[in-house]
Design a protein around this motif. Structure first.
Motif, PDB file in Angstrom:
ATOM      1  N   THR A  80       0.853  -1.188   0.000  1.00 18.55           N
ATOM      2  CA  THR A  80       0.000   0.000   0.000  1.00 18.55           C
ATOM      3  C   THR A  80       0.891   1.240   0.000  1.00 18.55           C
ATOM      4  O   THR A  80       2.104   1.137   0.223  1.00 18.55           O
ATOM      5  CB  THR A  80      -0.896   0.044   1.249  1.00 18.55           C
ATOM      6  OG1 THR A  80      -0.041   0.176   2.407  1.00 18.55           O
ATOM      7  CG2 THR A  80      -1.737  -1.209   1.374  1.00 18.55           C
ATOM      8  N   THR A  81       0.307   2.386  -0.208  1.00 16.20           N
ATOM      9  CA  THR A  81       1.084   3.623  -0.187  1.00 16.20           C
ATOM     10  C   THR A  81       1.756   3.805   1.162  1.00 16.20           C
ATOM     11  O   THR A  81       2.896   4.263   1.253  1.00 16.20           O
ATOM     12  CB  THR A  81       0.154   4.823  -0.481  1.00 16.20           C
ATOM     13  OG1 THR A  81      -0.603   4.520  -1.639  1.00 16.20           O
ATOM     14  CG2 THR A  81       0.947   6.097  -0.718  1.00 16.20           C
ATOM     15  N   GLU A  82       1.044   3.412   2.215  1.00 16.42           N
ATOM     16  CA  GLU A  82       1.600   3.566   3.575  1.00 16.42           C
ATOM     17  C   GLU A  82       2.625   2.477   3.874  1.00 16.42           C
ATOM     18  O   GLU A  82       3.576   2.709   4.618  1.00 16.42           O
ATOM     19  CB  GLU A  82       0.484   3.483   4.619  1.00 16.42           C
ATOM     20  CG  GLU A  82      -0.535   4.606   4.576  1.00 16.42           C
ATOM     21  CD  GLU A  82      -1.529   4.460   3.429  1.00 16.42           C
ATOM     22  OE1 GLU A  82      -1.789   3.308   3.001  1.00 16.42           O
ATOM     23  OE2 GLU A  82      -2.022   5.491   2.933  1.00 16.42           O
ATOM     24  N   HIS A  83       2.405   1.296   3.331  1.00 17.03           N
ATOM     25  CA  HIS A  83       3.300   0.164   3.616  1.00 17.03           C
ATOM     26  C   HIS A  83       3.724  -0.479   2.297  1.00 17.03           C
ATOM     27  O   HIS A  83       3.132  -1.459   1.856  1.00 17.03           O
ATOM     28  CB  HIS A  83       2.594  -0.864   4.506  1.00 17.03           C
ATOM     29  CG  HIS A  83       2.192  -0.328   5.839  1.00 17.03           C
ATOM     30  ND1 HIS A  83       3.106  -0.077   6.848  1.00 17.03           N
ATOM     31  CD2 HIS A  83       0.998   0.051   6.324  1.00 17.03           C
ATOM     32  CE1 HIS A  83       2.473   0.421   7.903  1.00 17.03           C
ATOM     33  NE2 HIS A  83       1.191   0.517   7.601  1.00 17.03           N
ATOM     34  N   LEU A  84       4.753   0.105   1.708  1.00 17.47           N
ATOM     35  CA  LEU A  84       5.248  -0.455   0.451  1.00 17.47           C
ATOM     36  C   LEU A  84       5.872  -1.822   0.710  1.00 17.47           C
ATOM     37  O   LEU A  84       6.490  -2.047   1.762  1.00 17.47           O
ATOM     38  CB  LEU A  84       6.302   0.479  -0.152  1.00 17.47           C
ATOM     39  CG  LEU A  84       5.829   1.860  -0.603  1.00 17.47           C
ATOM     40  CD1 LEU A  84       7.017   2.657  -1.139  1.00 17.47           C
ATOM     41  CD2 LEU A  84       4.745   1.753  -1.660  1.00 17.47           C
ATOM     42  N   GLN A  89       9.705  -0.548  -2.208  1.00 18.60           N
ATOM     43  CA  GLN A  89      10.543   0.400  -1.460  1.00 18.60           C
ATOM     44  C   GLN A  89      11.936   0.497  -2.085  1.00 18.60           C
ATOM     45  O   GLN A  89      12.519   1.581  -2.179  1.00 18.60           O
ATOM     46  CB  GLN A  89      10.644  -0.043   0.011  1.00 18.60           C
ATOM     47  CG  GLN A  89      11.300   0.988   0.908  1.00 18.60           C
ATOM     48  CD  GLN A  89      10.500   2.282   0.996  1.00 18.60           C
ATOM     49  OE1 GLN A  89       9.336   2.261   1.361  1.00 18.60           O
ATOM     50  NE2 GLN A  89      11.127   3.396   0.638  1.00 18.60           N
TER      51      GLN A  89
END
Ligand code: FES
Ligand code: FES
Length: 158
Positions: A80-84, A89
């Motif tokens: 997700t955008t918050e948790h690549l 990353q």
């Protein structure tokens, strides 16, 4: 029209599809998952890459009717955008992304490789992404990103 049931990014889904409907169109139009890109539309560029049962495939060459009962992952299912995801990353961290059009397919091809081979050689990486065309980066940064992702995934045991 036919009814097709499958797993999409971890959720059981079903939809109506035309007999000649492409998986790419189903993903983008019926499920609004537009991270999967249409580049060439002829199986040559890899922009439309998704995973079907953990294998990287070109969704512009696959009929939706063929995925009955299968497991489909698009780029939206990876992180997700918050948790690549570590692969995403790593692409960010080494500046492997320019216009970004090829990147969802490239990331999924890399992810499929690393699931099978946690410590690929540079040659193995280049072979794994050889069907994914990038007009911007010259590929070197992408290879470096995949090497970094492999290292981090081993360290984090992802
Ligand atoms: S859009 Fe599918 S390979 Fe190019
Ligand atoms: S980053 Fe632009 S096509 Fe790859």
């Amino acid at each position: 029209m036919m009814r097709v049931s499958f797993v999409l990014n971890g959720k059981s889904v079903c939809c109506e599809a035309e007999g000649d409907e492409l998986l790419l169109d189903t993903i983008r139009s019926r499920f609004q998952l537009t991270g999967t890109k249409r580049g060439c539309g002829t199986g040559d560029c890899g922009a439309c890459t998704v995973l079907v049962d953990d294998v990287a495939v070109r969704s512009c060459t696959m009929l939706t009717g063929m995925i009955e009962g299968k497991n489909v992952m698009t780029i939206e299912g990876l992180g997700t955008t918050e948790h690549l995801h570590p692969v995403q990353q790593a692409f960010v961290d080494v500046n492997a992304v320019q216009c970004g059009f090829c990147i969802p397919g490239m990331v999924l091809a890399a992810y499929a490789l690393l699931k099978e081979n946690e410590n690929p050689t540079e040659e193995e990486i280049r072979i794994a992404i050889s069907g994914n065309l990038c007009r911007c980066t010259g590929y070197q940064k992408i290879v470096e990103a995949i090497q970094l992702a492999a290292k981090r995934m081993q360290e984090q045991d992802v």
